[in-house]
Structure formats: structure tokens, C-alpha cells
Design an enzyme around this catalytic site. Structure first.
Site, PDB file in Angstrom:
ATOM      1  N   ASP A 164      57.043  82.914  73.972  1.00 54.01           N
ATOM      2  CA  ASP A 164      56.951  82.634  75.408  1.00 54.01           C
ATOM      3  C   ASP A 164      57.510  81.242  75.704  1.00 54.01           C
ATOM      4  O   ASP A 164      56.763  80.294  75.937  1.00 54.01           O
ATOM      5  CB  ASP A 164      55.490  82.760  75.861  1.00 54.01           C
ATOM      6  N   SER A 213      50.883  77.900  83.787  1.00 54.74           N
ATOM      7  CA  SER A 213      51.837  78.418  82.804  1.00 54.74           C
ATOM      8  C   SER A 213      53.119  77.622  82.779  1.00 54.74           C
ATOM      9  O   SER A 213      53.595  77.169  83.823  1.00 54.74           O
ATOM     10  CB  SER A 213      52.196  79.861  83.136  1.00 54.74           C
ATOM     11  N   GLY A 214      53.671  77.498  81.583  1.00 57.93           N
ATOM     12  CA  GLY A 214      54.921  76.769  81.436  1.00 57.93           C
ATOM     13  C   GLY A 214      54.705  75.279  81.280  1.00 57.93           C
ATOM     14  O   GLY A 214      55.577  74.553  80.825  1.00 57.93           O
ATOM     15  N   HIS A 263      57.649  83.793  80.371  1.00 60.85           N
ATOM     16  CA  HIS A 263      57.059  84.769  81.296  1.00 60.85           C
ATOM     17  C   HIS A 263      57.154  84.307  82.747  1.00 60.85           C
ATOM     18  O   HIS A 263      56.988  85.109  83.662  1.00 60.85           O
ATOM     19  CB  HIS A 263      55.623  85.137  80.880  1.00 60.85           C
TER      20      HIS A 263
HETATM   21  N1  ARG Z   1      49.584  83.090  82.495  1.00 61.72           N
HETATM   22  C1  ARG Z   1      49.075  82.042  83.310  1.00 61.72           C
HETATM   23  C2  ARG Z   1      50.135  81.563  84.281  1.00 61.72           C
HETATM   24  O1  ARG Z   1      51.124  82.250  84.444  1.00 61.72           O
HETATM   25  C3  ARG Z   1      48.442  80.958  82.510  1.00 61.72           C
HETATM   26  C4  ARG Z   1      47.202  81.422  81.941  1.00 61.72           C
HETATM   27  C5  ARG Z   1      46.535  80.434  81.105  1.00 61.72           C
HETATM   28  N2  ARG Z   1      45.206  80.905  80.965  1.00 61.72           N
HETATM   29  C6  ARG Z   1      44.269  80.298  80.299  1.00 61.72           C
HETATM   30  N3  ARG Z   1      43.086  80.826  80.294  1.00 61.72           N
HETATM   31  N4  ARG Z   1      44.498  79.191  79.645  1.00 61.72           N
HETATM   32  O2  ARG Z   1      49.982  80.581  84.977  1.00 61.72           O
END
Ligand code: ARG
Length: 464
Positions: free
Chosen positions: A317, A414-415, A267
Site C-alpha cells: 500500500d 491514510s497515506g 489505496h
Molecule cells: N484506511 C484509512 C484511510 O483511508 C486509514 C485507516 C487507519 N485505521 C486505523 N485504525 N489506524 O484513511
């Protein structure tokens, strides 16, 4: 990232002011004809209401944006007929299961397999000799070099959680000291099967040689690094952590798998608006994010998202990035190991997440210093139950964190890596993927389940 979520700021606060100067027409006074203190009170109330409304609206909006749409990753997909009720969350099943092997014999570790005793392997750190243990057979056996080949070596390294094999050799038995009564394992010439059911125990090796094997380096920090009671990560503690940037703007985390391979979340890189690969820069070996010079970043040659990645459910993902120039490994830059094929991880396993993401959900700013947090694995049944994620998790996801909230990954993480220490090395068990809000009670972090995607990782990194 790892955030200790504070309460939402309360709107309003103490307000002081003066009544409008005499003679200035005031709409409130004209319409209500209220005396000054009452009018001031009404104004304050109105203002507070407006602020509260805006805060609630923003909160709902943020929640919606971070929340993946419901109805994805249906329980049926995971072999669950119904969403487990809240109390049904008690978990006996492993959160991470050993990936199924290619042969007829699935299991691994200590399980029996079609009547064939299961076999486990290790590589001696002292002399790189390959050692094997058969269930119901005492001690470690050495492996004869007969019928051995590079593909077996690669398969073995991969099964042990390494990305690739670096060297293998037939070592003369008379050049190594073996104890009296040492037994050997001889491969039978059998193609395409699993590593489980192709061995015979021997008292000697016909070839007079045994297998020495070296796999790609991973999973170890340089020297003794430790953190005492804090969430700032010490330099060198998570040497596989990278910052994946557009220019010098941090977008996501990532993990080093090999000098030219970075693993991140699909993503992060999947959007039609994304720039071409070379516009992405990977910064490795850094802890502070403050003054990054673009020259210090390594441009990306190629981005390979998983072909089954779904933008709506966030299933699969995962993405690989191949760098234009290999990283120079050092104390600060190293690879993380992958989960070994036959290893189960149970709920409660202590794992660590790291990243430069938001340190509190309402503060849209990446952290200056790399943060780390301890997040135990949470059983998938519990995490998919009616009081947590209500069946939204697919088999490619796992949960880690705290059901009471307070500690979690957040936007910008993320990642990045979720790693667990298995007694000998750090293994990349998860990739930060999603969560409802950050650090909210009953909404722990959701991670890509790396063990489920090992065949894809090996395929992509091998063919390139
Ligand atoms: N989707 C988020 C990002 O792009 C990460 C979210 C992780 N959230 C969590 N509550 N652990 O950085």
C-alpha cells in the site's frame, strides 16, 4: 485522527410527550386497546429498539467496510506456519528489519558478515566529511577519494536514509585537520557488490584526497518546536506532512520526500473512478485545514502506485506522487528521511503518527487542525496473533499503537506519516494504511512498512 474513542452513543434518552388528542384514531390503541401510559411505553420501547438496531447495523457495516477481507496475507506468505496463538505474541524479533543489501553480505549495523567486518558510515555535520567505522576497529576512519564515484555516493546516501545525493567532492587532505594516527578506508574497485565488503584500511590516501559528501536534506524540524500535553500539532512540528486533496477536499495524508516527491498510500489513489493526476492537489506547510484556497495547492504531475498493490489485501500500500512544481522548502515544509538500510527497530519504539483524519470513529469529519499521537511499534508476531489480526499482516505491513485501544489513526489519515526519531533525525517508518475500526482494543493501526519498499522508492525517484 488520533482519537480517544468514546463509548458508542446510547440510543434513546429521556423522552417527554403527550398522548394523542382525544378523538384521533390511534392504530396502537385500536389494536391493543391499551391505556395511554402503557401505549406510550410500548411506543418508546419500539423506538428505542429501532434506534439500537440501526446503530448496531451501521456499526457492523462500518466495521466490515474498514476491515480488509480475511484470508489475505496468509501466514505462509510470511514464513509463519501457523497463526501465533494469543499468548505467543511476546516479541524478540525487530518490527522493522534492515533491508537486505544487494551483495552476498546481508546483515549490517553491528553484525559480522561472511567473516568480513561490517562497516557503518556517517557524514560529519561540521565539514561534510564521510566517516566510516569498522567493527573491531576503534574510532572513525576517513574515506580516501581513490576509486570513488557518483554511484558510490548515491548508494551511500540511500543507505543512510536519504532520497538522493546532492554533492560530493574530493577534499585535499592537507586542507583538513586530521589527528595523528588517523586511519583511512580505501574502496577497492569492485562492481555491483554491497557497500560492506569492499574496503581496505590504510594509514594514508594515495590520492591525497578524502571524500566529502552531501545528501538531500531531511528529517529535521526547524528550530525548537514542541507540544505540551495536547494532540493538536504545533506549526512546523511535522513539516513533511501534506494533505492530498481532490480539489480542496481532503482525501488522504502524505509525506514530503523531496521538493517534487510525495509518498502516500496506494489505496488513496488507486481506483478507476479516480480523476487524472492534475486534479489532485497537494497542500504542504499547513496545519489548519479550514479555508484552503485551491491556488495554494500544488497539482500532481504523475501518480505511481506500487505495481504489486492489492486492493483486497492492501499489500504494497504505497504510491509516489510527482508534483508539477517543486515545493519551496522552509521552516514549514521539509522532507522526512527514510529508514536507513541496516537499521532494526524493536517493539516499543516510540513513533508518531499525524493527520487530519476523523477524531472519533463515528464522527465522519476531518479535523480542522493537524493532530498527532504517540504510537509505539507493536511486534509483528503479536499483531498477527489469533487475538489481533490473525495472520492478515504481510511482510510489507507493520503495527503501531496500543493494544488497549483509545489512541490510533483513523479514516482520512491514510497515506500520512508514521515517523520515529532515531537520535539524529525523523525517519518515515510507516504509511497509515488500515485497521479494524479505529482505536479499538486489540486492533491497532496497520502501516505500510517503508523499509521493505526502499528499493522501489529509489528506483522510481531515480528514473524520473
Ligand atoms: N484506511 C484509512 C484511510 O483511508 C486509514 C485507516 C487507519 N485505521 C486505523 N485504525 N489506524 O484513511
Amino acid at each position: 485522527m488520533p482519537s480517544t474513542a468514546p463509548g458508542w452513543p446510547s440510543p434513546g434518552g429521556e423522552q417527554r410527550g403527550h398522548c394523542p388528542a382525544q378523538g384521533t384514531p390511534d392504530p396502537a390503541e385500536l389494536s391493543f386497546g391499551a391505556p395511554c401510559p402503557v401505549r406510550r411505553l410500548l411506543l418508546l420501547l419500539g423506538l428505542a429498539g429501532l434506534l439500537a438496531g440501526t446503530a448496531a447495523g451501521t456499526w457492523l457495516l462500518v466495521k466490515r467496510v474498514k476491515e480488509p477481507p480475511a484470508g489475505q496475507g496468509s501466514p505462509q506468505e510470511q514464513g509463519l506456519d501457523v497463526i501465533p496463538a494469543c499468548e505467543e505474541g511476546e516479541e524478540e524479533e525487530p518490527v522493522v528489519r534492515g533491508a537486505p543489501s544487494t551483495g552476498p553480505c546481508t546483515g549490517g549495523g553491528s553484525s559480522q558478515c561472511n567473516g568480513t567486518p561490517s562497516v557503518s558510515f556517517r557524514i560529519s555535520t561540521a565539514n561534510s566529511l564521510l566517516e566510516a567505522r569498522l567493527e573491531a576497529h576503534p574510532g572513525w576512519l576517513l574515506v580516501c577519494h581513490g576509486h570513488w564515484g557518483p554511484s558510490l555516493g548515491t548508494l551511500l546516501c540511500q543507505q543512510l536514509g536519504y532520497l538522493s545525493m546532492t554533492r560530493q567532492q574530493g577534499v585535499k587532505l592537507r586542507d583538513v585537520r586530521v589527528s595523528a594516527g588517523q586511519r583511512f578506508l580505501q574502496a577497492t574497485p569492485r562492481q555491483g557488490g554491497s557497500l560492506q565488503d569492499m574496503w581496505q584500511v590504510r594509514s594514508s590516501c594515495q590520492s591525497g584526497r578524502i571524500v566529502a559528501l552531501q545528501c538531500s536534506e531531511c528529517g529535521l524540524q526547524a528550530g525548537a518546536v514542541r507540544v505540551v500535553g495536547g494532540t493538536d500539532a504545533a506549526p512546523g512540528r511535522w513539516p513533511w506532512q501534506v494533505s492530498v486533496c481532490q480539489g480542496s477536499r481532503h482525501r488522504c495524508g502524505g509525506s514530503v520526500l523531496a521538493p517534487e516527491w510525495i509518498l502516500t498510500a496506494a489505496h488513496c489513489v488507486h481506483s478507476f473512478r479516480q480523476p487524472p493526476a492534475p486534479a489532485w492537489l497537494v497542500f504542504a506547510g499547513i496545519v489548519t485545514h479550514g479555508s484552503l484556497q485551491p491556488e495554494a495547492g500544488v497539482p500532481v504531475r504523475e501518480i505511481i502506485p506500487h505495481p504489486l498493490y492489492s486492493d483486497s489485501s492492501l499489500d504494497y500500500d504505497i504510491a509516489l506522487m510527482r508534483l508539477q512544481v517543486p515545493l519551496n522548502f522552509s521552516g514549514a515544509i521539509r522532507a522526512a528521511c527514510l529508514p536507513p538500510s541496516p537499521q532494526d527497530l524493536l517493539q516499543g519504539t516510540q513513533c508518531w503518527v499525524s493527520g487530519w483524519g476523523y477524531t472519533s470513529p463515528e464522527q465522519a469529519q476531518v479535523a480542522g487542525t493537524l493532530k498527532e499521537a504517540l504510537v509505539p511499534l507493536i511486534g509483528t508476531r503479536r499483531c498477527n496473533s489469533s487475538c489481533v489480526y490473525k495472520g492478515e499482516l504481510t511482510a510489507r505491513m507493520l503495527c503501531a499503537g496500543h493494544l488497549q485501544g483509545r489512541v490510533d489513526a483513523c479514516q482520512g489519515d491514510s497515506g500520512g506519516p508514521l515517523v520515529c526519531w532515531d537520535g539524529s533525525m525523523w525517519r518515515l517508518v510507516g504509511i497509515v494504511s488500515w485497521g479494524q475500526g479505529c482505536a479499538e482494543p486489540n486492533h491497532p493501526g496497520v502501516y505500510t512498512n517503508v523499509a521493505q519498499l526502499l528499493p522501489w522508492i529509489h528506483r522510481v525517484t531515480q528514473i524520473h
